[in-house]
Design an enzyme around this catalytic site. Structure first.
Site, PDB file in Angstrom:
ATOM      1  N   LYS A   1      20.433 -16.447  39.361  1.00  0.00           N
ATOM      2  CA  LYS A   1      19.742 -17.010  40.536  1.00  0.00           C
ATOM      3  C   LYS A   1      18.315 -17.359  40.130  1.00  0.00           C
ATOM      4  CE  LYS A   1      18.807 -15.998  45.423  1.00  0.00           C
ATOM      5  NZ  LYS A   1      18.955 -15.031  46.519  1.00  0.00           N
TER       6      LYS A   1
ATOM      7  N   SER B   1      21.338 -16.488  50.580  1.00  0.00           N
ATOM      8  CA  SER B   1      20.569 -17.487  49.880  1.00  0.00           C
ATOM      9  C   SER B   1      21.051 -17.722  48.442  1.00  0.00           C
ATOM     10  CB  SER B   1      19.098 -17.082  49.872  1.00  0.00           C
ATOM     11  OG  SER B   1      18.919 -15.919  49.100  1.00  0.00           O
TER      12      SER B   1
ATOM     13  N   SER C   1      22.083 -11.932  51.092  1.00  0.00           N
ATOM     14  CA  SER C   1      22.156 -13.129  50.244  1.00  0.00           C
ATOM     15  C   SER C   1      23.166 -13.074  49.104  1.00  0.00           C
ATOM     16  CB  SER C   1      20.778 -13.442  49.670  1.00  0.00           C
ATOM     17  OG  SER C   1      19.938 -13.877  50.690  1.00  0.00           O
TER      18      SER C   1
END
Lengths: 91, 469
Positions: free
Chosen positions: B72, B147, B172
């Site tokens: 990420k 997210s 997330s």
């Protein structure tokens, strides 16, 4: 008196446009309204939790370790002068 | 060799034996990755050159033996741009690896790129993304969730072996795992070092793996967890081999069903999750109804704490030293305010304003302090439940992944409400796994398994048994 959104954006250091101020003022209002339900739960004598899994007194030995060189520290900086960061006037 | 038929375990076994031509493998891997990315936008950066430069140096006897790992974008990777999905960090090239990355590299991970996300993690659908919105591989009209949307989407789309590193503040990892039909493991707060994580909310952020199976997540967790002197909030326990909890039966394990987590959810999702719970009962779990009475209060408590912390964390982005930098002019405050106005996105501004307000003199006790006290009650609520049961099971999300056209119409309050089932466990810092439990209208549904602090073993055991039922 200073409007709420003006005060908050000034403290938050956000130079908002007039349109943004209008929109965020409404959002802030709606969101805070939805948060009001918190007042329904009794928290008398309850301690706040700043961290969900507490660890205490974590220290490390005070010894000098290798750190970034001046050149490395400046590697991501566009604004620099004589091997220093260059920034706007603070005072 | 048809690499798409290899599971992560197959790949590692064969790579260790030297049966995989690693150059050929990576040529094919990047070919597939670029093809997926072109259609779905799962990456902010694909680090092909850095990956190819590193594969020759990887110890093939290491635990991952040159396995592709995506990261990420809010986790710092040395020499690879790390923006956390924000224009204010565009072109920021970290000089160091986050601890989780150095652990992963030490065990033979090859970093293949940085995955798309909501700016700083501020979102549920990865639509707050200035570098392009990741699309759900099941239906490109729909969101990957957020997210860690790019991580979830790519994990679902890629046919070759791979594990993703995601990050969760309020859901997330679980949300994109649920929407994309993959497994996501959010560890106990402090289990994985946050050093090198571009922070959203310090007391909530957790790095965790996403993969096609629980076993793969367990393997990655074993590698990235453990105490770290660089993170004072890291739990003072060494890592363990979490894969030893896989392949076990769950006879006699007590699973609690929190009734509040079924309130207001999509009917078909409820059916799928209830039927998954029946399966767990069939394979030996004892099912008990549980009540988590603080559930109604988790959403405001989470959003207040998270935005308060975010509003202070984001103060460091002032257009100097790294990231977005403009021509220096005017006073410090003027320059600082203008840079932030120009490079921060709408949701980032909204959360900064909200967090600033909630900690302002006069409002601090009413909002911030109150939210922290409610968090104490939420943790007590979970602790009480875990005295009665080993694991809690619930739906991960109240809906299937929505269409972008539907997301556009949501107000901020409606969007925040989508996190209702994930923010509670995140607020309490307990570990959780979302694993697929069927489909509804052709879209994946997630089963959420929650465990007590440090009880990753039990949720891994249940999720793995469910996947291999």
């Amino acid at each position: 008196m200073e409007e709420r959104i003006d005060k908050v954006s000034r403290i938050a250091r956000l130079e908002l446009t007039a349109e943004e101020k209008k929109r965020f003022e409404k959002d802030l209002d709606d969101i805070l309204k939805s948060f009001r339900k918190l007042s329904a739960i009794n928290t008398d004598r309850i301690k706040p939790t700043f961290q969900p899994v507490e660890v205490k007194n974590i220290t490390r030995k005070d010894i000098i370790e290798e750190s970034l060189s001046q050149k490395e520290s400046l590697a991501n900086a566009k604004n620099r002068e004589d091997n220093y960061f260059r920034g706007p006037k603070a005072i | 060799m048809d690499y798409s038929k290899l599971s992560v375990s197959d790949f590692i076994r064969e790579s260790k034996k030297g049966n995989i031509d690693i150059k050929d493998f990576y040529a094919k891997f990047f070919e597939e990755t670029k093809k997926i990315d072109k259609k779905h936008n799962h990456f902010i950066t694909i680090s092909e050159k850095e990956a190819l430069d590193s594969i020759g140096k990887v110890d093939r006897k290491s635990r991952l033996s040159a396995l592709p790992v995506s990261v990420k974008d809010n986790i710092c990777t040395k020499d690879i741009q790390s923006t956390a999905g924000s224009k204010i960090l565009k072109n920021y090239i970290p000089l160091f690896d986050a601890t989780s990355i150095s652990c992963a590299k030490k065990e033979g991970s090859v970093i293949i790129g940085k995955t798309a996300q909501d700016e700083f993690g501020f979102g549920t659908f990865s639509t707050n993304s200035p570098f392009g919105i990741p699309k759900n591989p099941q239906d490109i009209e729909r969101s990957c969730g957020g997210s860690s949307g790019g991580a979830g989407g790519f994990t679902a789309a890629v046919t070759m072996p791979h594990i993703a590193l995601g990050e969760s503040t309020g859901g997330s990892i679980s949300c994109p795992a649920s929407f994309c039909g993959v497994t996501g493991l959010t560890p106990t707060y402090g289990r994985v070092s946050r050093y090198g994580l571009i922070d959203y909310a310090n007391s909530l952020d957790k790095i965790g793996p996403m993969a096609k199976t629980t076993k793969d997540c367990a393997l990655m967790l074993s590698i990235i967890s453990g105490k770290d002197p660089m993170d004072q909030t890291s739990i003072q326990k060494n890592t363990e081999d979490f894969t030893r909890y896989t392949g076990k039966d769950i006879r006699g394990l007590k699973i609690g069903i929190p009734k509040e987590y079924f309130k207001g959810i999509d009917r078909d999702i409820e059916r799928k999750v209830r039927s998954a719970i029946e399966k767990l009962e069939e394979i030996g779990a004892k099912i008990t109804d549980i009540s988590l009475s603080t559930t109604d209060y988790v959403l405001p408590s989470y959003y207040i704490i998270a935005t308060v912390e975010a509003s202070t964390n984001l103060a460091k982005y002032c257009g100097m030293r790294y990231g977005a930098q403009d021509e220096i002019k005017g006073s410090f405050n003027k320059y600082f305010s203008e840079v932030r106005e120009k490079y921060l996105g709408e949701e980032a501004k909204r959360r900064i304003l909200l967090g600033t307000y909630a900690r302002m003199a006069g409002y601090r006790d009413q909002y911030y302090l109150k939210a922290l006290k409610v968090r104490t009650l939420v943790i007590e609520d979970f602790k009480k439940a875990f005295k009665k049961v080993d694991v809690l099971a619930a739906p991960t999300m109240p809906i299937i992944s929505p269409r972008f056209s539907e997301i556009e119409k949501l107000t901020p309050v409606e969007t925040y409400a989508m996190d209702n089932l994930t923010v509670g466990p995140n607020l309490a810092g307990i570990p959780m796994i979302s694993t697929p439990c069927g489909k509804s209208r052709d879209m994946p549904v997630g089963l959420h398994l929650l465990g007590n602090h440090m009880d990753e073993g039990k949720i891994i055991q249940v999720a793995d048994a469910f996947e291999n039922r």
